[in-house]
Design a protein around this motif. Structure first.
Motif, PDB file in Angstrom:
ATOM      1  N   ASN A 123      28.311 -19.463 -30.488  1.00 33.33           N
ATOM      2  CA  ASN A 123      27.047 -20.064 -30.896  1.00 33.33           C
ATOM      3  C   ASN A 123      26.449 -19.193 -32.009  1.00 33.33           C
ATOM      4  O   ASN A 123      26.256 -17.990 -31.824  1.00 33.33           O
ATOM      5  N   PRO A 124      26.161 -19.774 -33.185  1.00 28.09           N
ATOM      6  CA  PRO A 124      25.627 -18.961 -34.291  1.00 28.09           C
ATOM      7  C   PRO A 124      24.277 -18.331 -33.994  1.00 28.09           C
ATOM      8  O   PRO A 124      23.824 -17.438 -34.711  1.00 28.09           O
ATOM      9  N   GLU A 125      23.630 -18.780 -32.923  1.00 23.47           N
ATOM     10  CA  GLU A 125      22.325 -18.232 -32.543  1.00 23.47           C
ATOM     11  C   GLU A 125      22.442 -17.208 -31.412  1.00 23.47           C
ATOM     12  O   GLU A 125      21.415 -16.752 -30.880  1.00 23.47           O
ATOM     13  N   SER A 180      37.740 -24.422 -33.694  1.00 19.39           N
ATOM     14  CA  SER A 180      36.498 -25.025 -33.217  1.00 19.39           C
ATOM     15  C   SER A 180      36.159 -24.662 -31.784  1.00 19.39           C
ATOM     16  O   SER A 180      34.982 -24.507 -31.435  1.00 19.39           O
ATOM     17  N   MET A 181      37.155 -24.487 -30.926  1.00 18.43           N
ATOM     18  CA  MET A 181      36.892 -24.195 -29.522  1.00 18.43           C
ATOM     19  C   MET A 181      36.536 -22.735 -29.285  1.00 18.43           C
ATOM     20  O   MET A 181      36.103 -22.358 -28.208  1.00 18.43           O
ATOM     21  N   CYS A 236      38.526 -12.348 -27.258  1.00 17.78           N
ATOM     22  CA  CYS A 236      38.555 -12.582 -28.697  1.00 17.78           C
ATOM     23  C   CYS A 236      37.948 -13.946 -29.029  1.00 17.78           C
ATOM     24  O   CYS A 236      38.031 -14.897 -28.250  1.00 17.78           O
ATOM     25  N   HIS A 237      37.312 -14.030 -30.204  1.00 17.43           N
ATOM     26  CA  HIS A 237      36.614 -15.249 -30.605  1.00 17.43           C
ATOM     27  C   HIS A 237      36.338 -15.188 -32.100  1.00 17.43           C
ATOM     28  O   HIS A 237      36.560 -14.167 -32.755  1.00 17.43           O
ATOM     29  N   VAL A 238      35.865 -16.293 -32.645  1.00 19.48           N
ATOM     30  CA  VAL A 238      35.463 -16.357 -34.046  1.00 19.48           C
ATOM     31  C   VAL A 238      33.991 -15.986 -34.145  1.00 19.48           C
ATOM     32  O   VAL A 238      33.161 -16.517 -33.404  1.00 19.48           O
ATOM     33  N   GLY A 239      33.673 -15.066 -35.045  1.00 15.51           N
ATOM     34  CA  GLY A 239      32.281 -14.664 -35.175  1.00 15.51           C
ATOM     35  C   GLY A 239      32.117 -13.543 -36.188  1.00 15.51           C
ATOM     36  O   GLY A 239      33.024 -13.249 -36.971  1.00 15.51           O
ATOM     37  N   ILE A 240      30.958 -12.907 -36.157  1.00 12.74           N
ATOM     38  CA  ILE A 240      30.650 -11.806 -37.075  1.00 12.74           C
ATOM     39  C   ILE A 240      31.374 -10.553 -36.591  1.00 12.74           C
ATOM     40  O   ILE A 240      31.119 -10.051 -35.498  1.00 12.74           O
ATOM     41  N   GLN A 241      32.261 -10.035 -37.410  1.00 13.43           N
ATOM     42  CA  GLN A 241      33.112  -8.930 -36.970  1.00 13.43           C
ATOM     43  C   GLN A 241      32.355  -7.628 -36.758  1.00 13.43           C
ATOM     44  O   GLN A 241      32.847  -6.719 -36.077  1.00 13.43           O
ATOM     45  N   MET A 242      31.145  -7.530 -37.274  1.00 12.02           N
ATOM     46  CA  MET A 242      30.327  -6.343 -37.038  1.00 12.02           C
ATOM     47  C   MET A 242      29.998  -6.183 -35.551  1.00 12.02           C
ATOM     48  O   MET A 242      29.616  -5.098 -35.114  1.00 12.02           O
ATOM     49  N   GLU A 243      30.139  -7.247 -34.785  1.00 12.01           N
ATOM     50  CA  GLU A 243      29.944  -7.157 -33.332  1.00 12.01           C
ATOM     51  C   GLU A 243      30.876  -6.112 -32.732  1.00 12.01           C
ATOM     52  O   GLU A 243      30.464  -5.295 -31.903  1.00 12.01           O
ATOM     53  N   ARG A 300      20.354 -13.834 -31.568  1.00  8.77           N
ATOM     54  CA  ARG A 300      18.912 -14.048 -31.427  1.00  8.77           C
ATOM     55  C   ARG A 300      18.559 -14.414 -29.984  1.00  8.77           C
ATOM     56  O   ARG A 300      17.601 -13.889 -29.412  1.00  8.77           O
ATOM     57  N   LEU A 301      19.347 -15.303 -29.383  1.00 16.63           N
ATOM     58  CA  LEU A 301      19.093 -15.715 -28.004  1.00 16.63           C
ATOM     59  C   LEU A 301      19.239 -14.538 -27.039  1.00 16.63           C
ATOM     60  O   LEU A 301      18.496 -14.414 -26.069  1.00 16.63           O
ATOM     61  N   GLU A 302      20.193 -13.666 -27.341  1.00 21.89           N
ATOM     62  CA  GLU A 302      20.410 -12.489 -26.502  1.00 21.89           C
ATOM     63  C   GLU A 302      19.229 -11.536 -26.586  1.00 21.89           C
ATOM     64  O   GLU A 302      18.740 -11.051 -25.554  1.00 21.89           O
ATOM     65  N   PHE A 303      18.744 -11.264 -27.794  1.00 22.86           N
ATOM     66  CA  PHE A 303      17.583 -10.390 -27.962  1.00 22.86           C
ATOM     67  C   PHE A 303      16.366 -10.964 -27.239  1.00 22.86           C
ATOM     68  O   PHE A 303      15.638 -10.246 -26.536  1.00 22.86           O
TER      69      PHE A 303
END
Length: 342
Positions: free
Chosen positions: A145-147, A140-141, A241-248, A150-153
């Motif tokens: 942010n799932p957005e 969880s930590m 390292c973090h949890v997210g979309i690995q395509m990053e 989009r926020l970056e663009f």
């Protein structure tokens, strides 16, 4: 042993933080300076002492990630050494914090060598394949942010408009500024189109499923952080390292490699092919990778560097980089046309 003012390995080791070595169960030999670190010879191999600026929770998460990569995939990493109290972070007398890590000797990837690039891609795919941890760990930590994309663009597009407005107010316009204004419309349109494609894509679902699967991203996967050591490929510097979309990770790697190889379509296809030999890419992931690649990030980076620098003097190198980005854009667009079928 007190290391203050002791001469070891060619330097006086009255370096800040050196005394934290007393907190480890190690016999210390020669010490020498490295890039942003101190290299320490010990009875348990070469170590590196690095000043720590993160949080205790993240360093434990990072340690777990690197341990799992070594255990599950057999990939060497620069894992941490715990001190005598079993802690990963050690504080010196000046309240600075340090970590001690294993140091891996080897050579960096040669980005002009196709075989080195293939090895790096397969290595990344292996990391991604084995770093889908599900609910087996506390994530969880470490979830982005799932957005965030989009926020970056949106933020980058807003900054591009701001920079254009600023340049238009200047009474005397430099060579760089003239070229920026000339190229602005095309690159800004690409930025807006990327944002629109993202909003219509399966980005939200992909982000949610990545969290549910516990997908780990390296966060800074590039040729500096992949070491070829004794016929093995080692991956280092997992600080982001973090949890997210690995395509990053795959995007960061592909973009930098393709920029340096004039968006060579065959090389791009080879990178994807090598990755898919190890780990499948879903249609949602390929779409996300395509959208990331379609954003004019290099143009934004150059504009942002210009805006935050001394505008009275802009180096010829910066102007040349802008010219290169402009000259390469047609090749990039050609590459993207057939991307979803690769």
């Amino acid at each position: 042993m007190n290391y203050d003012n002791k001469f070891m390995g060619g330097i006086f080791v009255n370096e800040k933080g050196i005394n934290v070595l007393e907190e480890y169960d190690l016999d210390v030999g020669a010490i020498r300076r490295g890039r942003g670190m101190l290299l320490v010879e010990t009875n348990k191999g070469m170590k590196k002492l690095v000043e720590f600026k993160g949080t205790p929770a993240h360093v434990e998460f990072q340690n777990m990630v690197q341990g799992k990569i070594l255990e599950s995939a057999g990939i060497l990493t620069d894992g941490f050494v715990r001190n005598r109290n079993g802690e990963l972070v050690t504080q010196d007398k000046d309240m600075r914090k340090y970590v001690l890590k294993n140091h891996i000797e080897g050579v960096e990837c040669d980005i002009k060598n196709p075989q080195d690039i293939s090895n790096m891609v397969r290595n990344l795919a292996n990391i991604h394949k084995y770093m889908q941890c599900g609910e087996s760990i506390e994530l969880s930590m470490e979830v982005q942010n799932p957005e965030i994309l989009r926020l970056e663009f949106e933020k980058h597009n807003k900054e591009l408009r701001k920079i254009r407005r600023y340049i238009r107010t200047r009474s005397r316009i430099s060579v760089f500024e003239t070229k920026f204004l000339k190229e602005f419309e095309e690159f800004y349109r690409e930025g807006e189109e990327a944002l629109e494609k993202l909003s219509k894509s399966s980005y939200q679902d992909l982000s949610q499923s990545s969290v549910e699967k516990g997908c780990i991203c390296h966060g800074d996967y590039n040729y500096h952080n992949v070491i070829f050591a004794k016929n093995k490929t080692a991956t280092v510097n997992f600080e982001k390292c973090h949890v997210g979309i690995q395509m990053e990770d795959l995007y960061d790697f592909m973009r930098k490699i393709l920029e340096k190889n004039n968006w060579d379509k065959r090389l791009g296809k080879r990178i994807l092919t090598e990755y898919k030999k190890v780990r499948e890419i879903s249609s949602e992931e390929q779409e996300n990778l395509y959208i990331r690649l379609s954003y004019p990030e290099k143009f934004w980076k150059l504009a942002n560097q210009y805006f935050n620098s001394n505008k009275a003097w802009i180096s010829n190198k910066t102007i040349e980089k802008l010219e290169t980005v402009s000259a390469q854009n047609s090749k990039k667009q050609e590459f993207l046309k057939g991307f979803m079928e690769m």
